[in-house]
Design an enzyme around this catalytic site. Structure first.
Site, mmCIF file in Angstrom:
data_model
loop_
_atom_site.group_PDB
_atom_site.id
_atom_site.type_symbol
_atom_site.label_atom_id
_atom_site.label_comp_id
_atom_site.label_asym_id
_atom_site.label_seq_id
_atom_site.Cartn_x
_atom_site.Cartn_y
_atom_site.Cartn_z
ATOM 1 N N CYS A 222 0.801 -1.222 0.000
ATOM 2 C CA CYS A 222 0.000 0.000 0.000
ATOM 3 C C CYS A 222 0.840 1.281 0.000
ATOM 4 O O CYS A 222 1.435 1.631 -1.012
ATOM 5 C CB CYS A 222 -0.982 -0.061 1.170
ATOM 6 S SG CYS A 222 -2.404 1.028 0.943
ATOM 7 N N ARG B 280 -12.353 6.602 -0.582
ATOM 8 C CA ARG B 280 -11.384 5.531 -0.330
ATOM 9 C C ARG B 280 -11.866 4.233 -0.969
ATOM 10 O O ARG B 280 -13.073 3.979 -1.040
ATOM 11 C CB ARG B 280 -11.180 5.328 1.169
ATOM 12 C CG ARG B 280 -10.621 6.541 1.889
ATOM 13 C CD ARG B 280 -10.194 6.206 3.304
ATOM 14 N NE ARG B 280 -8.962 5.425 3.353
ATOM 15 C CZ ARG B 280 -7.743 5.934 3.193
ATOM 16 N NH1 ARG B 280 -7.580 7.226 2.998
ATOM 17 N NH2 ARG B 280 -6.678 5.164 3.245
ATOM 18 N N HIS C 281 -3.540 -5.628 2.369
ATOM 19 C CA HIS C 281 -3.179 -5.752 3.779
ATOM 20 C C HIS C 281 -3.757 -7.084 4.236
ATOM 21 O O HIS C 281 -4.243 -7.876 3.436
ATOM 22 C CB HIS C 281 -3.838 -4.642 4.600
ATOM 23 C CG HIS C 281 -3.359 -3.271 4.281
ATOM 24 N ND1 HIS C 281 -2.170 -2.764 4.715
ATOM 25 C CD2 HIS C 281 -3.936 -2.259 3.579
ATOM 26 C CE1 HIS C 281 -2.028 -1.517 4.315
ATOM 27 N NE2 HIS C 281 -3.083 -1.175 3.615
HETATM 28 N N1 GLN Z 1 -2.190 6.722 2.638
HETATM 29 C C1 GLN Z 1 -2.277 5.925 1.451
HETATM 30 C C2 GLN Z 1 -3.645 5.970 0.837
HETATM 31 O O1 GLN Z 1 -4.602 6.293 1.495
HETATM 32 C C3 GLN Z 1 -1.866 4.496 1.772
HETATM 33 C C4 GLN Z 1 -2.844 3.837 2.708
HETATM 34 C C5 GLN Z 1 -2.372 2.515 3.242
HETATM 35 O O2 GLN Z 1 -1.177 2.226 3.315
HETATM 36 N N2 GLN Z 1 -3.321 1.730 3.658
HETATM 37 O O3 GLN Z 1 -3.783 5.684 -0.326
#
Ligand code: GLN
Length: 254
Positions: free
Chosen positions: A99, A132, A199
């Protein structure tokens, strides 16, 4: 014949800043699978301001993080670390970036109020979306293994990553969003250098990938690693697949 390597040295970049959604579990899982086999394990933590020295590691791990922590890491990576990682990935050596860590390997991660420099080690650019991309995800890679290359996990990112023609994806999306929610691509792969939005943590839910990375890092074939009892790991994968809506037909009863 050269003696088989007996130690895995893992460089973990920014272990405190980039450790979201229990990504540290990936590192613990690698350590346990080495220890269970009598393979030594050394953790080389590399924080902001620390140096990363060639010849001190066999495998590189970078986890995910919040935008504000990524800013510090993105700035710290510039210079010597960027050069070393660029070479490492250029040669397709073993690396796993999850990520936020994956985003930092590309050209940049930018948005209306965000400008995080990447290291340009892969042909990728990330922009911040207004919503998101969250939820369980399953992808199909061409890494083979007992699940026919399928990996399952969970994603939560605002960034949309678009790969340029020079960097292929790690896999294709079976269920979930992937790199940008529309391309059907997930992650990147160059040799044994992998990046992904999964993840989970990823490795405990996809045990065979951990072994693939250990074998690649030690210059061995997976079949040369001692076999372990993987019933719990297989069950974890089965559950992750089921949650993602990509059932595993070969799943053992547990
Ligand atoms: N901050 C980054 C995003 O929101 C990565 C998020 C993460 O590592 N889960 O895309």
């Amino acid at each position: 014949m050269l003696p088989k390597p007996t130690e895995l040295r893992v460089a973990v970049l920014y272990p405190t800043l980039l450790n979201i959604y229990a990504d540290r579990g990936n590192i613990d899982f690698l350590r346990r699978r080495c220890e269970w086999r009598g393979i030594g394990y050394t953790l080389v933590p590399v924080g902001v301001g620390d140096s990363l020295e060639a010849g001190t590691f066999d495998f590189v791990y970078i986890g995910g993080g919040q935008d504000r922590d990524q800013v510090r890491c993105g700035e710290d990576l510039q210079g010597h670390k960027a050069e070393l990682l660029g070479d490492w990935i250029g040669q397709g050596k073993p690396l796993l970036a999850v990520c936020g860590g994956y985003q930092l390997l590309g050209e940049a991660y930018t948005g209306p109020d965000l400008s995080i420099p990447g290291i340009g080690a892969i042909d990728a650019r990330t922009t911040q979306g207004d919503r998101r991309l969250i939820g369980p995800i399953a992808i199909r890679t061409n890494l083979g293994g007992p699940t026919d290359g399928v990996l399952a996990g969970f994603e939560n990112h605002a960034g949309r990553t678009v790969l340029g023609g020079k960097t292929p994806p790690l896999g294709t999306v079976l269920t979930g969003h992937g790199n940008d929610g529309s391309s059907g691509q997930e992650g990147f792969r160059h040799g044994a250098s992998l990046g992904t939005y999964l993840h989970g943590p990823l490795l405990p839910k996809n045990w065979w990938l951990a072994d693939w990375l250990i074998a690649e890092s030690l210059g061995l074939a997976v079949a040369e690693l001692a076999q372990l009892d993987d019933s719990l790991e297989r069950a974890a994968h089965r559950v992750a697949r089921s949650v993602a809506g990509a059932e595993w037909a070969d799943a053992p009863a547990f």
